[in-house]
Motif scaffolding. Structure first.
Motif, short mmCIF file in Angstrom:
data_model
loop_
_atom_site.label_atom_id
_atom_site.label_comp_id
_atom_site.label_asym_id
_atom_site.label_seq_id
_atom_site.Cartn_x
_atom_site.Cartn_y
_atom_site.Cartn_z
N ALA A 83 115.46 15.48 -42.57
CA ALA A 83 116.82 15.26 -42.70
C ALA A 83 117.68 14.39 -41.51
O ALA A 83 118.62 13.68 -41.61
CB ALA A 83 117.90 16.51 -42.79
N ILE A 84 117.09 14.44 -40.35
CA ILE A 84 117.89 13.87 -39.22
C ILE A 84 116.99 12.46 -38.83
O ILE A 84 117.31 12.01 -37.81
CB ILE A 84 118.12 14.83 -38.05
N TRP B 43 120.67 26.36 -33.10
CA TRP B 43 119.33 26.75 -32.70
C TRP B 43 118.54 26.72 -34.00
O TRP B 43 117.39 26.42 -34.25
CB TRP B 43 119.22 28.09 -31.90
N ALA B 44 119.10 27.76 -34.89
CA ALA B 44 118.15 27.69 -36.29
C ALA B 44 117.98 26.36 -36.77
O ALA B 44 116.94 26.23 -37.47
CB ALA B 44 119.18 28.52 -37.14
N PHE B 45 118.96 25.51 -37.02
CA PHE B 45 118.78 24.11 -37.60
C PHE B 45 117.65 23.31 -36.67
O PHE B 45 116.73 22.84 -37.46
CB PHE B 45 120.01 23.39 -37.60
N PHE B 46 117.80 23.36 -35.67
CA PHE B 46 117.04 22.59 -34.74
C PHE B 46 115.63 22.95 -34.46
O PHE B 46 114.73 22.48 -34.26
CB PHE B 46 117.49 21.98 -33.31
N ASP C 226 121.17 7.65 -32.98
CA ASP C 226 122.42 7.43 -33.55
C ASP C 226 122.41 8.03 -34.93
O ASP C 226 123.43 8.60 -35.36
CB ASP C 226 122.71 5.90 -33.67
N PHE C 227 121.58 7.72 -35.78
CA PHE C 227 121.42 8.25 -36.90
C PHE C 227 121.48 9.78 -36.93
O PHE C 227 122.50 10.33 -37.80
CB PHE C 227 120.11 8.01 -37.83
N ARG C 228 120.80 10.51 -35.99
CA ARG C 228 120.73 11.73 -36.08
C ARG C 228 122.01 12.47 -35.46
O ARG C 228 122.54 13.44 -35.98
CB ARG C 228 119.58 12.28 -35.04
N VAL D 297 124.22 12.39 -38.65
CA VAL D 297 123.88 13.79 -39.51
C VAL D 297 124.21 15.11 -39.05
O VAL D 297 124.90 15.86 -39.80
CB VAL D 297 122.42 13.62 -39.68
N VAL D 298 124.08 15.12 -37.62
CA VAL D 298 124.43 16.44 -37.12
C VAL D 298 126.08 16.59 -36.76
O VAL D 298 126.49 17.80 -37.34
CB VAL D 298 124.13 16.73 -35.58
N ALA D 299 126.82 15.61 -36.87
CA ALA D 299 128.27 15.73 -37.16
C ALA D 299 128.66 15.88 -38.33
O ALA D 299 129.56 16.70 -38.69
CB ALA D 299 128.82 14.27 -36.45
N LYS D 300 128.01 15.27 -39.35
CA LYS D 300 128.47 15.79 -40.56
C LYS D 300 128.01 17.15 -41.05
O LYS D 300 128.72 17.94 -41.85
CB LYS D 300 127.65 14.71 -41.83
N GLN D 301 126.72 17.69 -40.60
CA GLN D 301 126.31 18.84 -41.03
C GLN D 301 127.12 20.09 -40.29
O GLN D 301 127.61 21.13 -40.87
CB GLN D 301 124.84 18.98 -40.35
N PHE D 302 127.66 19.80 -38.92
CA PHE D 302 128.26 20.81 -38.22
C PHE D 302 129.69 20.51 -38.05
O PHE D 302 130.50 21.44 -37.47
CB PHE D 302 127.60 21.08 -36.81
#
Length: 166
Positions: free
Chosen positions: A31-32, A20-23, A141-143, A146-151
């Motif tokens: 970034a996404i 939640w904080a990220f989105f 798809d890019f997002r 990025v989310v998989a890499k972030q979390f």
């Protein structure tokens, strides 16, 4: 005009608070979003947490490097559960984006539901068929990556759909 729906889901192995904080921080939009779109938040200093009525402005170059102004309003927020952004000015005739977050299986199931219409009647429908749909899929798809890499986790979606609904 034709109405289209983009539906995506991604399971994120993280706490609801961190997702939640990220989105809910509009500064993370850059970034996404793929760098080729030259996406920039132009609203100046933004609070870290979104709120209903918040206006966010951007510059984006989705096609041929031509910069466009985009303004969205956060129209609904349920802390830790969902928020909605709607275009007030920009490239679409309609843009309504619901972001849902649900604790599930020790992580968060994030669901995006976007309804959009493109302007220019038959020409807009042709542009959607040839360019816009593909670009939206590429952006999401890019997002996802990025989310998989972030979390952590994988860059897989449980739902990946973009269809005409009306």
């Amino acid at each position: 005009m034709a109405l289209y729906r983009l539906h995506r889901q991604q399971w994120i192995p993280a706490s609801i608070q961190s997702v939640w904080a990220f989105f809910s921080d509009a500064q993370n939009l850059e970034a996404i979003t793929p760098a080729k779109m030259n996406f920039r938040v132009t609203s100046g200093s933004l609070p870290q947490q979104i709120y209903p009525g918040q206006i966010i402005t951007y510059r984006v170059s989705p096609l041929l490097g031509i910069p466009l102004f985009w303004m969205t309003e956060i129209t609904a927020v349920q802390e830790g559960k969902m928020f909605v952004d709607e275009q007030r000015r920009g490239p679409y005739s309609l843009w309504h984006h619901q972001h849902h977050f649900e604790e599930k299986d020790g992580g968060v199931l994030m669901t995006d539901l976007v309804h959009y219409e493109v302007p220019l009647g038959p020409l807009g429908r042709l542009a959607d068929a040839l360019i816009i749909r593909k670009e939206l899929q590429t952006i999401f798809d890019f997002r996802t990556r990025v989310v998989a890499k972030q979390f952590g986790g994988t860059a897989e979606n449980t739902v990946r759909e973009l269809v005409r609904v009306a």
